[in-house]
Design a protein around this motif. Structure first.
Motif, PDB file in Angstrom:
ATOM      1  N   MET A  16       0.955  -1.098  -0.063  1.00 38.19           N
ATOM      2  CA  MET A  16      -0.514  -0.116  -0.007  1.00 38.19           C
ATOM      3  C   MET A  16       0.528   1.259   0.265  1.00 38.19           C
ATOM      4  N   LYS A  17       0.343   2.042  -1.277  1.00 36.27           N
ATOM      5  CA  LYS A  17       1.885   3.425  -0.588  1.00 36.27           C
ATOM      6  C   LYS A  17       0.982   3.968   0.464  1.00 36.27           C
ATOM      7  N   ARG A  18       2.481   4.867   0.827  1.00 29.20           N
ATOM      8  CA  ARG A  18       2.354   5.625   1.878  1.00 29.20           C
ATOM      9  C   ARG A  18       1.657   6.976   1.559  1.00 29.20           C
ATOM     10  N   LYS A  19       0.937   7.101   2.830  1.00 26.02           N
ATOM     11  CA  LYS A  19       0.426   8.746   2.424  1.00 26.02           C
ATOM     12  C   LYS A  19       1.879   9.734   2.623  1.00 26.02           C
ATOM     13  N   LYS A  20       1.728  10.656   2.347  1.00 25.01           N
ATOM     14  CA  LYS A  20       2.387  11.729   2.131  1.00 25.01           C
ATOM     15  C   LYS A  20       2.169  12.855   3.424  1.00 25.01           C
ATOM     16  N   GLN A  21       3.017  13.072   3.999  1.00 33.60           N
ATOM     17  CA  GLN A  21       3.164  13.409   5.255  1.00 33.60           C
ATOM     18  C   GLN A  21       3.366  15.587   5.007  1.00 33.60           C
ATOM     19  N   ILE A  22       2.433  15.946   6.066  1.00 36.27           N
ATOM     20  CA  ILE A  22       2.388  17.866   5.481  1.00 36.27           C
ATOM     21  C   ILE A  22       1.785  17.685   7.105  1.00 36.27           C
ATOM     22  N   ILE A  23       3.210  19.018   6.968  1.00 33.47           N
ATOM     23  CA  ILE A  23       2.895  19.811   7.905  1.00 33.47           C
ATOM     24  C   ILE A  23       2.431  21.272   8.121  1.00 33.47           C
ATOM     25  N   VAL A  24       1.604  21.285   8.929  1.00 36.31           N
ATOM     26  CA  VAL A  24       1.005  22.987   8.507  1.00 36.31           C
ATOM     27  C   VAL A  24       1.019  23.378   9.597  1.00 36.31           C
ATOM     28  N   SER A  25       1.776  25.116   9.502  1.00 36.28           N
ATOM     29  CA  SER A  25       1.692  25.692  11.128  1.00 36.28           C
ATOM     30  C   SER A  25       1.409  26.923  10.893  1.00 36.28           C
ATOM     31  N   VAL A  26       0.588  27.649  11.954  1.00 30.03           N
ATOM     32  CA  VAL A  26       0.160  29.353  12.053  1.00 30.03           C
ATOM     33  C   VAL A  26       0.521  29.123  14.359  1.00 30.03           C
ATOM     34  N   THR A  27       0.806  30.661  14.061  1.00 28.57           N
ATOM     35  CA  THR A  27       0.880  30.996  15.803  1.00 28.57           C
ATOM     36  C   THR A  27      -0.238  30.568  16.477  1.00 28.57           C
ATOM     37  N   ASN A  28      -1.685  30.996  16.251  1.00 26.78           N
ATOM     38  CA  ASN A  28      -3.014  30.923  16.836  1.00 26.78           C
ATOM     39  C   ASN A  28      -3.038  29.660  17.588  1.00 26.78           C
ATOM     40  N   ASP A  29      -4.266  29.783  18.138  1.00 27.78           N
ATOM     41  CA  ASP A  29      -4.389  28.616  18.849  1.00 27.78           C
ATOM     42  C   ASP A  29      -5.131  27.560  17.693  1.00 27.78           C
ATOM     43  N   LEU A  30      -5.820  28.187  16.603  1.00 24.03           N
ATOM     44  CA  LEU A  30      -6.106  27.156  15.816  1.00 24.03           C
ATOM     45  C   LEU A  30      -7.722  27.089  16.132  1.00 24.03           C
ATOM     46  N   VAL A  31      -8.614  27.730  17.457  1.00 21.75           N
ATOM     47  CA  VAL A  31      -9.622  27.000  17.542  1.00 21.75           C
ATOM     48  C   VAL A  31     -10.506  27.846  16.439  1.00 21.75           C
ATOM     49  N   SER A  32     -10.518  29.023  15.641  1.00 26.87           N
ATOM     50  CA  SER A  32     -11.135  30.047  15.147  1.00 26.87           C
ATOM     51  C   SER A  32     -10.562  30.430  13.594  1.00 26.87           C
ATOM     52  N   ASP A  33      -9.661  29.900  13.569  1.00 24.53           N
ATOM     53  CA  ASP A  33      -8.841  29.807  12.374  1.00 24.53           C
ATOM     54  C   ASP A  33      -9.134  28.746  11.238  1.00 24.53           C
ATOM     55  N   ASN A  34     -10.305  29.561  10.558  1.00 23.28           N
ATOM     56  CA  ASN A  34     -11.312  28.636   9.291  1.00 23.28           C
ATOM     57  C   ASN A  34     -10.720  28.818   7.602  1.00 23.28           C
ATOM     58  N   ARG A  35      -9.855  29.808   7.898  1.00 24.30           N
ATOM     59  CA  ARG A  35      -8.650  29.353   6.115  1.00 24.30           C
ATOM     60  C   ARG A  35      -7.978  28.237   6.829  1.00 24.30           C
ATOM     61  N   VAL A  36      -7.495  28.013   8.288  1.00 25.00           N
ATOM     62  CA  VAL A  36      -6.359  26.706   7.846  1.00 25.00           C
ATOM     63  C   VAL A  36      -7.261  25.614   7.793  1.00 25.00           C
ATOM     64  N   HIS A  37      -7.956  25.604   8.482  1.00 23.85           N
ATOM     65  CA  HIS A  37      -9.182  24.779   9.165  1.00 23.85           C
ATOM     66  C   HIS A  37      -9.619  24.129   7.476  1.00 23.85           C
ATOM     67  N   LYS A  38      -9.955  24.894   6.931  1.00 24.14           N
ATOM     68  CA  LYS A  38     -10.432  24.829   4.973  1.00 24.14           C
ATOM     69  C   LYS A  38      -8.832  23.827   4.161  1.00 24.14           C
ATOM     70  N   VAL A  39      -7.919  24.758   4.764  1.00 23.89           N
ATOM     71  CA  VAL A  39      -7.034  24.282   3.613  1.00 23.89           C
ATOM     72  C   VAL A  39      -6.749  22.681   3.970  1.00 23.89           C
ATOM     73  N   CYS A  40      -5.956  22.703   5.891  1.00 26.93           N
ATOM     74  CA  CYS A  40      -6.086  21.914   6.587  1.00 26.93           C
ATOM     75  C   CYS A  40      -7.182  20.343   5.710  1.00 26.93           C
ATOM     76  N   THR A  41      -8.508  20.889   5.988  1.00 26.46           N
ATOM     77  CA  THR A  41      -8.976  19.972   5.559  1.00 26.46           C
ATOM     78  C   THR A  41      -9.220  19.254   3.691  1.00 26.46           C
ATOM     79  N   SER A  42      -8.873  20.133   3.058  1.00 24.54           N
ATOM     80  CA  SER A  42      -8.272  19.861   1.853  1.00 24.54           C
ATOM     81  C   SER A  42      -7.133  19.353   1.060  1.00 24.54           C
ATOM     82  N   LEU A  43      -6.487  19.778   1.737  1.00 27.64           N
ATOM     83  CA  LEU A  43      -5.745  18.580   1.609  1.00 27.64           C
ATOM     84  C   LEU A  43      -5.633  16.783   2.134  1.00 27.64           C
TER      85      LEU A  43
END
Length: 367
Positions: free
Chosen positions: A1-28
């Motif tokens: 089985m092909k290994r999934k490529k790993q991506i680390i996404v980083s941002v300086t906030n606490d992630l709770v309300s950052d809708n843009r980053v959440h959508k990007v991560c979900t798309s990835l």
């Protein structure tokens, strides 16, 4: 089985309300990546429930030079010792650690600039600090191969300044989500501001404008550097019955609040190029929720509001004149009926699914 490529996404906030980053991560994740999102944890941070991995660092410092130094040092260690095929840095304040780690590990690096960072109002009037950020930017951006940002104006500035092509991914809501149907009974009308409670957002003027507005209340949904000052202003102006603060809300909580509004404010001041070219998340959130908009006379926002005819433009931040604009936008039923019909149509076109195509073009070569 092909290994999934790993991506680390980083941002300086606490992630709770950052809708843009959440959508990007979900798309990835949908594209086939295994995603780890790294941010920080604050004393009052809410719990997270995401469909991808998250890691939040507890830091000793919460602002200033010590915070940025500690954050990037700690992030660098995470990036250095965790497996990753791709790194995604969100904004200039998270780029240094990603840039250094990508060079050492020879890992692909992608940069998402949420704003024109070196022109934010917080740096206006602080030339020494501004020069430091500009120096860091000038050392890293010309060497990046994969960059995108939030609007055409900022993309054009960066491309001209550094000779690096920037693509555009606007922060538009997901199109296949159901917006709650709110039954609006007879009540005071709601004027909503949602987003960061920072300088230059027109909030002081909006609060003072409430002296001249009856039958409505201003709701400020968010948190930021000047929230305490604004709460004091409300107290001093004796506007406690007309102005309310919700504090920071989660993405889910905000999605329930926004459709209850009668008017959404996006009235940034022209304090430097970052705000002049602003195309805020909240503008598209209002559109998605079917809420007419009152926006500043700034090029990117004005273009959206006028192109889709979904609200009005305020030409002044003087509290009395701003109140006149708000009153007209709340009470001109003829215009409001047109705006509401156009909001339904424009929300079908302005969807994250369309913006996602740009992301797929950028990241598909790493799969």
């Amino acid at each position: 089985m092909k290994r999934k490529k790993q991506i680390i996404v980083s941002v300086t906030n606490d992630l709770v309300s950052d809708n843009r980053v959440h959508k990007v991560c979900t798309s990835l994740e949908k594209m086939g990546f295994s995603v780890l999102l790294v941010g920080r944890k604050l004393k009052n941070s809410q719990q997270l429930n995401r469909n991808y991995q998250t890691h939040r660092m507890r830091l000793c410092f919460t602002k200033g030079a010590c915070f940025y130094a500690e954050y990037n040092f700690r992030l660098f260690l995470v990036l250095l010792f965790r497996k990753a095929d791709v790194l995604l840095a969100n904004d200039l304040d998270a780029l240094a650690a990603n840039y250094l780690a990508s060079k050492i590990k020879r890992t692909e690096l992608v940069y998402d600039s949420h704003e024109y960072f070196t022109e934010v109002p917080e740096l206006i009037g602080r030339p020494r600090v501004k020069r430091i950020w500009e120096w860091l930017e000038s050392k890293m951006l010309p060497n990046l191969n994969h960059c995108y940002t939030v609007c055409d104006s900022i993309a054009a500035v960066y491309s001209e300044k550094y000779g690096v092509p920037f693509q555009v991914v606007r922060n538009i809501p997901i199109g296949n989500t159901t917006v709650p149907k709110i039954k609006k009974e007879k009540r005071e009308k709601i004027i909503l501001y949602q987003g960061a409670v920072n300088i230059g957002r027109g909030l002081e003027q909006a609060i003072k404008a409430m002296h001249f507005i009856d039958g409505a209340q201003l709701v400020v949904a968010g948190d930021g550097d000047i929230k305490d000052q604004l709460e004091e202003l409300v107290h001093n102006e004796k506007l406690q019955e007309k102005v309310h603060f919700t504090g920071r809300l989660s993405i889910e909580e905000l999605s329930k609040l926004t459709p209850t509004a009668d008017l959404g404010l996006s009235i940034e001041e022209d304090l430097g190029l970052n705000y002049r070219f602003a195309l805020p998340n909240k503008l598209f959130d209002y559109i998605r929720a079917g809420v007419p908009v009152l926006a500043s006379d700034l090029p990117e926002m004005k273009a959206i509001v006028e192109r889709y005819a979904i609200g009005a433009i305020s030409n002044s931040h003087d509290p009395k004149k701003l109140a006149e604009s708000i009153h007209a936008a709340l009470n001109d039923e003829g215009k409001r009926n047109i705006w509401k019909a156009n909001l339904v149509q424009s929300s079908k076109e302005l969807t994250w699914e369309n913006e996602e195509k740009v992301l797929k073009g950028i990241f598909s070569e790493f799969l």
